[in-house]
Design a protein around this motif. Structure first.
Motif, PDB file in Angstrom:
ATOM      1  N   LEU A 186      -3.903  19.629  24.059  1.00 22.62           N
ATOM      2  CA  LEU A 186      -3.997  19.091  22.391  1.00 22.62           C
ATOM      3  C   LEU A 186      -4.419  17.108  22.728  1.00 22.62           C
ATOM      4  O   LEU A 186      -5.159  16.899  22.144  1.00 22.62           O
ATOM      5  N   THR A 187      -5.148  17.658  24.330  1.00 24.68           N
ATOM      6  CA  THR A 187      -5.950  16.278  24.861  1.00 24.68           C
ATOM      7  C   THR A 187      -6.962  15.523  23.709  1.00 24.68           C
ATOM      8  O   THR A 187      -7.310  14.725  23.068  1.00 24.68           O
ATOM      9  N   PRO A 188      -7.772  16.828  23.340  1.00 24.04           N
ATOM     10  CA  PRO A 188      -8.903  16.296  22.088  1.00 24.04           C
ATOM     11  C   PRO A 188      -8.764  16.353  21.169  1.00 24.04           C
ATOM     12  O   PRO A 188      -9.408  15.662  20.356  1.00 24.04           O
ATOM     13  N   ALA A 189      -7.458  17.276  21.214  1.00 29.20           N
ATOM     14  CA  ALA A 189      -7.130  16.929  19.732  1.00 29.20           C
ATOM     15  C   ALA A 189      -6.635  15.346  19.092  1.00 29.20           C
ATOM     16  O   ALA A 189      -7.777  15.074  17.964  1.00 29.20           O
ATOM     17  N   VAL A 190      -6.224  14.805  20.092  1.00 33.31           N
ATOM     18  CA  VAL A 190      -5.358  13.277  19.790  1.00 33.31           C
ATOM     19  C   VAL A 190      -6.895  12.148  20.011  1.00 33.31           C
ATOM     20  O   VAL A 190      -7.332  11.594  18.978  1.00 33.31           O
ATOM     21  N   LYS A 191      -7.907  12.939  20.644  1.00 33.36           N
ATOM     22  CA  LYS A 191      -9.194  11.893  20.818  1.00 33.36           C
ATOM     23  C   LYS A 191      -9.525  11.686  18.878  1.00 33.36           C
ATOM     24  O   LYS A 191     -10.709  10.845  19.394  1.00 33.36           O
ATOM     25  N   ARG A 192      -9.885  13.298  19.523  1.00 27.18           N
ATOM     26  CA  ARG A 192     -10.362  12.986  18.162  1.00 27.18           C
ATOM     27  C   ARG A 192      -9.834  12.391  16.599  1.00 27.18           C
ATOM     28  O   ARG A 192     -10.451  12.060  15.715  1.00 27.18           O
ATOM     29  N   ALA A 193      -8.108  12.323  16.539  1.00 26.60           N
ATOM     30  CA  ALA A 193      -8.304  11.342  15.413  1.00 26.60           C
ATOM     31  C   ALA A 193      -8.411  10.483  15.989  1.00 26.60           C
ATOM     32  O   ALA A 193      -8.555   9.135  14.861  1.00 26.60           O
ATOM     33  N   MET A 194      -7.966  10.236  17.092  1.00 27.51           N
ATOM     34  CA  MET A 194      -8.523   8.374  17.287  1.00 27.51           C
ATOM     35  C   MET A 194      -9.623   8.035  16.584  1.00 27.51           C
ATOM     36  O   MET A 194     -10.168   6.660  16.575  1.00 27.51           O
ATOM     37  N   ASP A 195     -11.265   8.586  17.263  1.00 29.98           N
ATOM     38  CA  ASP A 195     -12.722   8.560  17.018  1.00 29.98           C
ATOM     39  C   ASP A 195     -12.068   8.900  15.385  1.00 29.98           C
ATOM     40  O   ASP A 195     -12.864   7.900  14.482  1.00 29.98           O
ATOM     41  N   ALA A 196     -11.866   9.052  14.696  1.00 27.27           N
ATOM     42  CA  ALA A 196     -11.454   9.024  13.265  1.00 27.27           C
ATOM     43  C   ALA A 196     -10.706   7.452  12.533  1.00 27.27           C
ATOM     44  O   ALA A 196     -10.999   7.642  11.634  1.00 27.27           O
ATOM     45  N   GLY A 197     -10.915   6.478  12.960  1.00 24.18           N
ATOM     46  CA  GLY A 197     -10.070   5.177  12.896  1.00 24.18           C
ATOM     47  C   GLY A 197      -8.152   5.740  12.823  1.00 24.18           C
ATOM     48  O   GLY A 197      -7.735   4.960  12.422  1.00 24.18           O
ATOM     49  N   GLY A 255       0.489  -0.849  -0.151  1.00 25.55           N
ATOM     50  CA  GLY A 255       0.086   0.077  -0.346  1.00 25.55           C
ATOM     51  C   GLY A 255       0.980   1.834   0.063  1.00 25.55           C
ATOM     52  O   GLY A 255       2.167   1.198   0.109  1.00 25.55           O
ATOM     53  N   GLU A 256       0.093   2.718  -0.493  1.00 24.38           N
ATOM     54  CA  GLU A 256       0.688   3.448   0.075  1.00 24.38           C
ATOM     55  C   GLU A 256      -0.113   4.602   0.837  1.00 24.38           C
ATOM     56  O   GLU A 256      -1.353   4.721   1.113  1.00 24.38           O
ATOM     57  N   PHE A 257       1.050   5.193   2.009  1.00 21.76           N
ATOM     58  CA  PHE A 257       0.334   5.233   3.444  1.00 21.76           C
ATOM     59  C   PHE A 257       1.020   6.515   3.547  1.00 21.76           C
ATOM     60  O   PHE A 257       1.952   7.182   3.801  1.00 21.76           O
ATOM     61  N   VAL A 258       0.168   7.799   3.622  1.00 16.00           N
ATOM     62  CA  VAL A 258       0.677   9.191   4.182  1.00 16.00           C
ATOM     63  C   VAL A 258       0.894   8.764   5.515  1.00 16.00           C
ATOM     64  O   VAL A 258      -0.456   9.152   6.675  1.00 16.00           O
ATOM     65  N   ILE A 259       1.687   9.912   6.235  1.00 10.60           N
ATOM     66  CA  ILE A 259       1.915   9.455   7.747  1.00 10.60           C
ATOM     67  C   ILE A 259       1.932  11.610   7.799  1.00 10.60           C
ATOM     68  O   ILE A 259       2.868  11.944   7.628  1.00 10.60           O
ATOM     69  N   GLY A 260       1.481  11.584   9.047  1.00 13.34           N
ATOM     70  CA  GLY A 260       1.310  13.668   9.221  1.00 13.34           C
ATOM     71  C   GLY A 260       1.937  13.955  10.441  1.00 13.34           C
ATOM     72  O   GLY A 260       1.784  12.331  11.588  1.00 13.34           O
ATOM     73  N   PHE A 261       3.018  14.521  10.598  1.00 10.70           N
ATOM     74  CA  PHE A 261       3.456  15.283  12.747  1.00 10.70           C
ATOM     75  C   PHE A 261       3.299  16.047  12.181  1.00 10.70           C
ATOM     76  O   PHE A 261       3.981  17.092  11.437  1.00 10.70           O
ATOM     77  N   SER A 262       2.847  16.824  13.467  1.00  4.77           N
ATOM     78  CA  SER A 262       2.750  17.843  13.814  1.00  4.77           C
ATOM     79  C   SER A 262       3.465  17.914  14.842  1.00  4.77           C
ATOM     80  O   SER A 262       3.585  18.152  16.129  1.00  4.77           O
ATOM     81  N   GLN A 315      -3.805  21.491  13.242  1.00  6.49           N
ATOM     82  CA  GLN A 315      -2.573  21.592  12.268  1.00  6.49           C
ATOM     83  C   GLN A 315      -3.041  19.489  12.221  1.00  6.49           C
ATOM     84  O   GLN A 315      -3.902  18.667  11.475  1.00  6.49           O
ATOM     85  N   VAL A 316      -3.298  18.800  13.112  1.00 12.99           N
ATOM     86  CA  VAL A 316      -4.146  17.645  13.598  1.00 12.99           C
ATOM     87  C   VAL A 316      -5.392  17.560  13.134  1.00 12.99           C
ATOM     88  O   VAL A 316      -5.972  16.720  12.490  1.00 12.99           O
TER      89      VAL A 316
END
Length: 329
Positions: free
Chosen positions: A114-125, A42-49, A92-93
């Motif tokens: 930054l805790t709520p933003a990380v949770k949103r990412a986790m909730d988005a899978g 596969g081809e994957f994009v990794i984002g880093f904040s 950014q997240v």
């Protein structure tokens, strides 16, 4: 065989069959990958904040992360500079979530915001690997994993080195703390203070937050030396603040033993400062870049169903005995 025996055997076989089905279902559930779209080819994009590219240590992290990701043809790494601003990093997240990146890396500038933003990412899978600094919550649950050094143990070692080697006969010491709302600052402060307890003759007479910045550290340590002219050593929670402390000591005409943290390479780094005799020691804080990319490979390419919640990378004490040797590495 009697009818009752047959019934018992049949019942037993049914129970075994039901148990086997449950076991198979359990195995299937346990084997579910962390990311459904994982694939070797596969081809994957990794984002880093990143918390703040302006910090030399952060640029060192970026360099090692980019080098490790470049070795994986399937990965595209996107680095965003948080510029030391939690609102910028939160945006950014959210942008990475909107882009539907395959995995998120983050070094949070501050934990709580930054805790709520990380949770949103986790909730988005989207799996979230936290580098160096943590948000609030539990690894493996509120974020996928944490990779970094053990800040408490690193600072504890600095405190013990002070107790046994730098100030064996005791004396006054000072501490320059990092940004108090970041987890490394708290852990390094507590670790150093616990480490010097090994020598009851050492007294910490001053401690102040300088937010990881050399100019703030220079100002703070200059004031400390005025208030406590007998300070014999200072522990700085990063190399940048140690550099500021050195300038303050020179300005005051004082010879003070200095310990930094990060062990950065290069002309402005802590390793060379120890080799030149400007500082007494620094303790490396590995970037975790290679380990983060290895974990991303496990998740995205190998379809891992789980990864270690915490990966601790080792530190190295840089002292006059090994500093010149370490400069070549």
């Amino acid at each position: 065989m009697t009818q009752n025996a047959f019934r018992l055997s049949h019942a037993g076989r049914m129970a075994l069959l039901a148990g086997s089905c449950l076991a198979i279902a359990g195995v299937a559930h346990a084997a579910d990958p962390l990311v459904k779209a994982c694939a070797k080819d596969g081809e994957f994009v990794i984002g880093f904040s990143q918390a703040n590219n302006a910090e030399p240590y952060r640029q060192h992290v970026n360099d090692e992360l980019e080098a490790a990701a470049k070795a994986v043809p399937q990965f595209t790494l996107q680095i965003a500079d948080g510029a030391g601003n939690v609102n910028t990093q939160t945006s950014q997240v959210d942008n990475f979530i909107t882009q539907k990146v395959d995995l998120l890396l983050i070094s949070p500038f501050e934990a709580a915001p930054l805790t709520p933003a990380v949770k949103r990412a986790m909730d988005a899978g989207i799996p979230v690997i936290e580098l160096d600094r943590k948000t609030n919550g539990e690894a493996g649950k509120d974020y996928t994993a944490f990779i970094g050094g053990d800040n408490y143990k690193i600072a504890l070692a600095a405190g013990e080195y002070t107790s046994k080697t730098l100030l064996p006969d005791g004396g006054e010491a000072a501490v320059l703390q990092g940004l108090p709302s970041s987890t490394p600052a708290v852990e390094r402060l507590n670790g150093f203070k616990d480490g010097v307890k090994a020598n009851p003759k050492i007294q910490i007479v001053a401690e102040q937050a300088a937010d990881w910045l050399p100019d703030k550290a220079q100002t703070a340590f200059a004031a400390m030396l005025q208030a406590h002219p007998d300070i014999k050593m200072v522990y700085a929670s990063n190399d940048m603040m140690a550099a500021g402390a050195l300038l303050a000591a020179k300005g005051a005409g004082k010879s003070v033993k200095i310990i930094g943290t990060d062990g950065l390479p290069g002309p402005a780094g802590g390793i060379e400062a120890v080799a030149k005799g400007d500082w007494s020691a620094t303790f490396t804080y590995p970037t975790g870049g290679k380990e983060a990319v290895d974990m991303a490979k496990s998740i995205l390419l190998d379809c891992a169903s789980s990864v270690p919640a915490t990966v601790t990378v080792d530190t190295t004490a840089i002292t006059p005995e090994n500093a010149k040797q370490m400069m070549g590495k």
